[in-house]
Design a protein around this motif. Structure first.
Motif, PDB file in Angstrom:
ATOM      1  N   VAL A 159       0.841  -1.190   0.000  1.00  0.00           N
ATOM      2  CA  VAL A 159       0.000   0.000   0.000  1.00  0.00           C
ATOM      3  C   VAL A 159       0.888   1.256   0.000  1.00  0.00           C
ATOM      4  O   VAL A 159       0.629   2.223  -0.710  1.00  0.00           O
ATOM      5  N   LYS A 160       1.966   1.186   0.781  1.00  0.00           N
ATOM      6  CA  LYS A 160       2.872   2.335   0.890  1.00  0.00           C
ATOM      7  C   LYS A 160       3.487   2.714  -0.457  1.00  0.00           C
ATOM      8  O   LYS A 160       3.726   3.871  -0.750  1.00  0.00           O
ATOM      9  N   ASP A 164      -2.966   0.922  -3.754  1.00  0.00           N
ATOM     10  CA  ASP A 164      -4.028   1.225  -2.791  1.00  0.00           C
ATOM     11  C   ASP A 164      -5.375   0.599  -3.162  1.00  0.00           C
ATOM     12  O   ASP A 164      -6.367   0.817  -2.478  1.00  0.00           O
ATOM     13  N   SER A 165      -5.467  -0.169  -4.259  1.00  0.00           N
ATOM     14  CA  SER A 165      -6.728  -0.877  -4.513  1.00  0.00           C
ATOM     15  C   SER A 165      -6.406  -2.355  -4.776  1.00  0.00           C
ATOM     16  O   SER A 165      -5.525  -2.677  -5.566  1.00  0.00           O
ATOM     17  N   TRP A 166      -7.134  -3.219  -4.070  1.00  0.00           N
ATOM     18  CA  TRP A 166      -6.778  -4.647  -4.062  1.00  0.00           C
ATOM     19  C   TRP A 166      -7.900  -5.539  -4.558  1.00  0.00           C
ATOM     20  O   TRP A 166      -9.073  -5.227  -4.402  1.00  0.00           O
ATOM     21  N   VAL A 187      -4.841  -3.048   4.568  1.00  0.00           N
ATOM     22  CA  VAL A 187      -5.008  -2.239   3.368  1.00  0.00           C
ATOM     23  C   VAL A 187      -5.924  -1.058   3.679  1.00  0.00           C
ATOM     24  O   VAL A 187      -5.614   0.096   3.372  1.00  0.00           O
ATOM     25  N   ARG A 188      -7.055  -1.338   4.347  1.00  0.00           N
ATOM     26  CA  ARG A 188      -8.023  -0.279   4.639  1.00  0.00           C
ATOM     27  C   ARG A 188      -7.441   0.740   5.627  1.00  0.00           C
ATOM     28  O   ARG A 188      -7.583   1.937   5.443  1.00  0.00           O
ATOM     29  N   GLY A 191      -5.367   3.294   4.229  1.00  0.00           N
ATOM     30  CA  GLY A 191      -6.015   4.208   3.285  1.00  0.00           C
ATOM     31  C   GLY A 191      -6.344   3.575   1.936  1.00  0.00           C
ATOM     32  O   GLY A 191      -6.785   4.263   1.012  1.00  0.00           O
ATOM     33  N   GLY A 192      -6.156   2.252   1.811  1.00  0.00           N
ATOM     34  CA  GLY A 192      -6.452   1.596   0.540  1.00  0.00           C
ATOM     35  C   GLY A 192      -7.868   1.053   0.492  1.00  0.00           C
ATOM     36  O   GLY A 192      -8.629   1.149   1.458  1.00  0.00           O
ATOM     37  N   ARG A 193      -8.241   0.486  -0.671  1.00  0.00           N
ATOM     38  CA  ARG A 193      -9.579  -0.081  -0.833  1.00  0.00           C
ATOM     39  C   ARG A 193      -9.479  -1.519  -1.335  1.00  0.00           C
ATOM     40  O   ARG A 193      -8.548  -1.856  -2.064  1.00  0.00           O
TER      41      ARG A 193
END
Lengths: 406, 294
Positions: A159-160, A164-166, A187-188, A191-193
C-alpha cells in the motif's frame, strides 16, 4: 548386502528398545525432543526433513553441557487426530518437547495436549495467530511467523508504494479467509480499498485463469493471493501468462524460498513476500547455512526449519540454566525460563519471547530477483524492507490471550 | 459493451475461451480413459499418475539431458507409454477375467505408490518448466489477452482427439480393436494376436495421458499431486459422456470445461462441484451416459 541388512535391523531394534532404560540409568540427564512435522504431504519441502536437520543442528551447536539430547521425528500427515495421537504417546514415553508442528489445525490440537501433560510445544511451522491469541498456552512458544505478521509486512508495504486498490484470490477455507481478512484490514487502515475477491474451492482447483481474468477486470492495482504452496505458484504462473503484470502488482501473502524455487525466477521476478529468515541475510545466517547445507540435501535452510533451530537452541539454553530435572518436571516452568532469558541465535539474531508465547524478531520484506541478478541457484531475494519486531507482530493487548490478562 | 446476466460481455467471452482450454485437458485425459475402458474394461485409476509422469518425464529430459519441449512431446509419451505396457504385462493382464472392481483397486494402488515415490524423490513443492520460446507471448484479442501457449494446447488437443477417433472408428486396426471388445475369441480365430493388441492399447492410452502431462508442464507447477486433482473430474467427464464412448468423452470434455468456466464467473465456490451435479443428473436421466449405449 543381505547380511548387513539383518545386522542393521537387529541394531535398530536394540536402539529402539534400549534407548529409554539406558537414559534412566544416567539419572534422567537426557532431554528428548520430538520433531512432529509433515514428512509426506504438501508442506514436506518447506518443513519436514529440513526441520529435523535444523533441530539436530541446534543440538550440535548447543554442545554438551552436562546432559544429553535425543531427537525423534514423526509424520503427522497434516491430520489433527494423527498428530494428537503421536504427541500423546510421545509425552507418555518421556518426550519433553515437541518441535515444528506445521499445519494450523494439527498445531492447535497438540497445543491442548502439551498443556494437559505440562510439556513444551516449540512451534515453528504453523501460521495461525490464534496460537498466541485466544488459544494461547503457558506451555507454548510460537517462534517463526504468523498470519498477522505476513499480512502486515506484505500488505502494508505494498500500500505504501502506491498499491491502494486490491483484489483477492482466496482459498475457500479457514486459513485463506483469515489471511484475506487480516490483509484487508491493513489495506483499509493504510487508506487503501478492497475492490473485490473470489474464493475458489480448495484443494480441488488446478486452473486459476478464470479467476485471474476476473481480477484483471476489477481494475485493482494489486492482486493479493491468500493461499499457499502449489496454488500460489500456479496463480502466479497463470497471471504472468495472461499479462496481468502489465496492469497489476502481485502480493503473494504466504510464500517461501521453496515456492520461489519451484516457480522459477523468470515468472517470480519482482514479487514481494515476507519471511522471518533468509539464508543470505547476514554473516550469521550464512555461517549457519554453511554448517547445515551438506546435511540438508545441499539446500540452504528455509524459514520454518530455521525457526526450529532458534526455538530448540533457546529451549536447551533455558534447560541448562534451570537444570534438567526442573525442566523435565514442568513444561510451564521451562517456557517461563525461556521467556525470562533473552534469546540469541544465528538464524534470528537477538529476540525475546512475550508472555503470550510469541517470539519477537524482525520481519523482512523481500523482492524476488530477476534471473540476471541471481548469482547462484539459491540467490533469490533482495531485501526490500525490515519491520522491527515490536511492530511486526500483533500488539500483546489485542490478541485476546487469557495469559496476558491475568 | 453490453452486459450479459450482469457480467460484462468481454469477460464472459474470455471465460468461454478459458473453459475451452480446460476442456481440452479434460478431453485428452478422458479420451485415454475411454479408450482403455472401452477396449480393456479396466477403470484406469492410475491415469492421473501417468499424466503426472508425462510432465515429470519432460522435466527430466530438459534438466538432465538438455532435451527441449518439442522432443519431449514425442519422447515422453513413448517412454511413459512403455512403462504402461510393462504394467499391463506384469499386473493388469491378470485381471481381465475378474470384476471391474479389481482393476480399479489395482490401478488406484499403483497410483498411490507412483505418487509416493515421486514425492520422495522430488519433494512436494513442484519444479519449474518454461514455456517454449516459440510459443511464449500472447495475442491481444480485444476482449482478452490470450496466451499463445494456451491456444496451442487447444489445437494440439483437438488434433489428438480427432486422430484417435479416426484411428478407432475409421481404420482397419480400429475395426480389429472394436471387434476384439465384442468377441475376442472370434477375432483371435481370424489370426489376430488379441493379447498383444490389448497391451498396445493400454500403452497408447497411457501415452495419451503423458502427452497431456507434457502439454500441462509449462502451465501448471510440475508436482507429484498434479494428476490426482484432475483425475476425479476427468472420471466424472467419462461417466457423463458414457463409459467407453470415444466421441462422447471428447465432446463432454470440451463442453464441461465451458460449463465449469461459466460457473467460475457466476458462483466460483461451486466450480468444483458443478461437474458432479451434472453427473448426478445425467446418471438419473440416462444411466449409460449421454453418448453411451445402454
Amino acid at each position: 548386502m543381505s547380511l548387513n541388512r539383518r545386522e542393521m535391523l537387529a541394531a535398530g531394534a536394540a536402539t529402539a528398545l534400549g534407548g529409554l532404560p539406558r537414559a534412566r540409568a544416567q539419572g534422567g540427564q537426557v532431554i528428548r525432543l520430538g520433531v512432529l512435522t509433515d514428512m509426506s504431504g504438501p508442506y514436506r519441502d518447506t518443513t519436514g526433513p529440513g526441520s529435523v536437520v535444523l533441530t539436530q543442528q541446534a543440538v550440535q551447536d548447543f554442545g554438551s553441557r552436562g546432559f544429553q539430547v535425543e531427537v525423534l521425528q514423526a509424520d503427522h500427515q497434516n491430520k489433527p487426530d494423527v498428530g494428537a495421537n503421536i504427541a500423546r504417546q510421545w509425552f507418555d514415553q518421556g518426550i519433553d518437547a515437541v518441535v515444528d508442528l506445521p499445519t494450523s489445525s494439527v498445531a492447535l490440537a497438540v497445543n491442548q495436549i502439551a498443556r494437559e501433560k505440562n510439556k513444551v510445544h516449540l512451534n515453528s511451522g504453523a501460521a495461525t495467530s490464534d496460537l498466541t491469541g485466544a488459544q494461547c498456552s503457558p506451555n507454548t512458544v510460537h517462534w517463526t511467523y504468523d498470519t498477522y505478521m505476513l499480512a502486515k509486512s506484505t500488505g502494508a508495504a505494498i500500500v505504501k508504494t502506491g498499491g491502494d486498490s486490491w483484489f483477492f484470490i482466496t482459498a475457500d477455507y479457514a486459513f485463506g479467509h483469515a489471511l484475506e481478512r487480516d490483509t484487508s484490514n491493513f489495506v483499509r487502515s493504510a487508506g487503501g480499498r478492497v475492490l473485490g475477491n473470489v474464493r475458489y474451492p480448495f484443494p480441488a482447483t488446478t486452473d486459476f485463469s478464470a479467476f485471474l481474468l476476473q481480477a484483471q477486470a476489477s481494475r485493482a492495482k494489486v492482486l493479493g493471493f491468500a493461499n499457499a504452496s502449489t496454488d500460489t505458484v500456479n496463480c502466479i504462473k497463470g497471471a504472468r501468462e495472461f499479462g496481468l503484470q502489465r496492469s497489476m502488482k502481485f502480493a503473494a501473502l504466504l510464500m517461501g524460498i521453496v515456492d520461489v524455487k519451484s516457480l522459477g525466477l523468470e515468472a517470480g521476478q519482482g514479487l514481494n513476500l515476507t519471511e522471518a529468515f533468509y539464508w543470505d541475510l547476514n554473516d550469521r545466517t550464512r555461517a549457519l547455512t554453511e554448517r547445515v547445507r551438506a546435511k540438508n540435501e545441499g539446500r540452504p535452510p528455509a524459514m520454518v526449519p530455521a525457526g526450529c533451530y532458534g526455538a530448540v537452541l533457546h529451549y536447551l539454553k533455558a534447560v541448562a540454566d534451570m537444570g534438567v530435572p526442573a525442566a523435565k518436571a514442568s513444561g510451564v516452568e521451562a517456557v517461563n525460563r525461556m521467556k525470562a532469558m533473552p534469546a540469541d541465535d544465528d538464524a534470528f539474531g537477538a529476540s525475546t519471547i512475550r508472555p503470550d508465547g510469541r517470539c519477537i524478531h524482525p520481519a523482512y520484506l523481500f523482492e524476488v530477483k530477476a534471473p540476471g541478478e541471481s548469482r547462484n541457484p539459491w540467490d533469490l531475494y533482495k531485501l526490500a524492507a525490515t519491520t522491527p519486531g515490536e511492530e511486526a507482530f500483533r500488539p500483546l493487548a489485542e490478541g485476546g490471550c487469557p495469559l496476558v490478562r491475568s | 459493451m453490453d452486459d450479459i446476466f450482469g457480467i460484462p460481455a468481454p469477460l464472459l467471452f474470455g471465460q468461454l475461451l478459458l473453459g475451452l482450454i480446460n476442456g481440452a485437458f479434460y478431453a485428452m485425459l478422458s479420451l485415454g480413459l475411454a479408450v482403455i475402458f472401452g477396449l480393456l474394461n479396466i477403470v484406469n485409476m492410475a491415469h492421473g499418475a501417468q499424466f503426472m509422469m508425462g510432465a515429470f518425464c519432460a522435466w527430466m529430459l530438459l534438466a538432465w539431458a538438455g532435451i527441449g519441449y518439442w522432443w519431449a512431446l514425442i519422447l515422453s509419451p513413448i517412454i511413459i507409454g512403455f512403462t504402461g505396457i510393462v504394467l499391463e504385462k506384469l499386473f493388469i493382464s491378470k485381471l481381465y477375467k475378474l470384476d471391474h472392481l479389481y482393476g480399479l483397486l489395482l490401478t488406484f494402488g499403483l497410483a498411490l505408490i507412483i505418487e509416493g515415490v515421486f514425492r520422495n524423490e522430488f519433494g512436494s513443492s513442484g519444479l519449474p518448466y518454461r514455456i517454449p520460446p516459440e510459443l511464449s507471448g500472447a495475442w491481444d484479442l480485444g476482449f482478452m489477452f490470450m496466451p499463445i501457449y494456451r491456444g496451442w494446447v487447444v489445437v494440439a488437443a483437438l488434433i489428438l482427439c480427432l486422430a484417435t477417433w479416426l484411428i478407432i472408428e475409421k481404420t482397419r486396426l480400429g475395426a480389429y480393436l472394436r471387434a476384439a471388445t465384442e468377441n475376442a475369441a472370434l477375432v483371435q480365430a481370424f489370426g489376430v494376436n488379441v493379447p498383444r493388441m490389448v497391451t498396445l492399447t493400454y500403452g497408447f492410452g497411457v501415452a495419451l495421458a503423458a502427452i497431456g502431462g507434457v502439454l500441462a508442464a509449462p502451465i501448471y507447477s510440475v508436482n507429484p499431486q498434479m494428476g490426482s486433482n484432475l483425475i476425479i473430474v476427468v472420471f466424472a467427464v467419462v461417466v457423463i459422456g458414457g463409459m467407453g464412448s470415444i466421441l462422447g468423452s471428447i465432446l463432454t470434455g470440451f463442453a464441461l470445461g465451458i460449463v465449469e468456466g461459466l460457473t467460475k464467473v457466476f458462483w466460483p465456490e461451486a466450480s468444483a462441484t458443478v461437474i458432479f451435479v451434472i453427473m448426478a443428473i445425467v446418471l438419473l436421466a440416462r444411466p449409460a451416459g449421454l453418448f453411451g449405449r445402454a
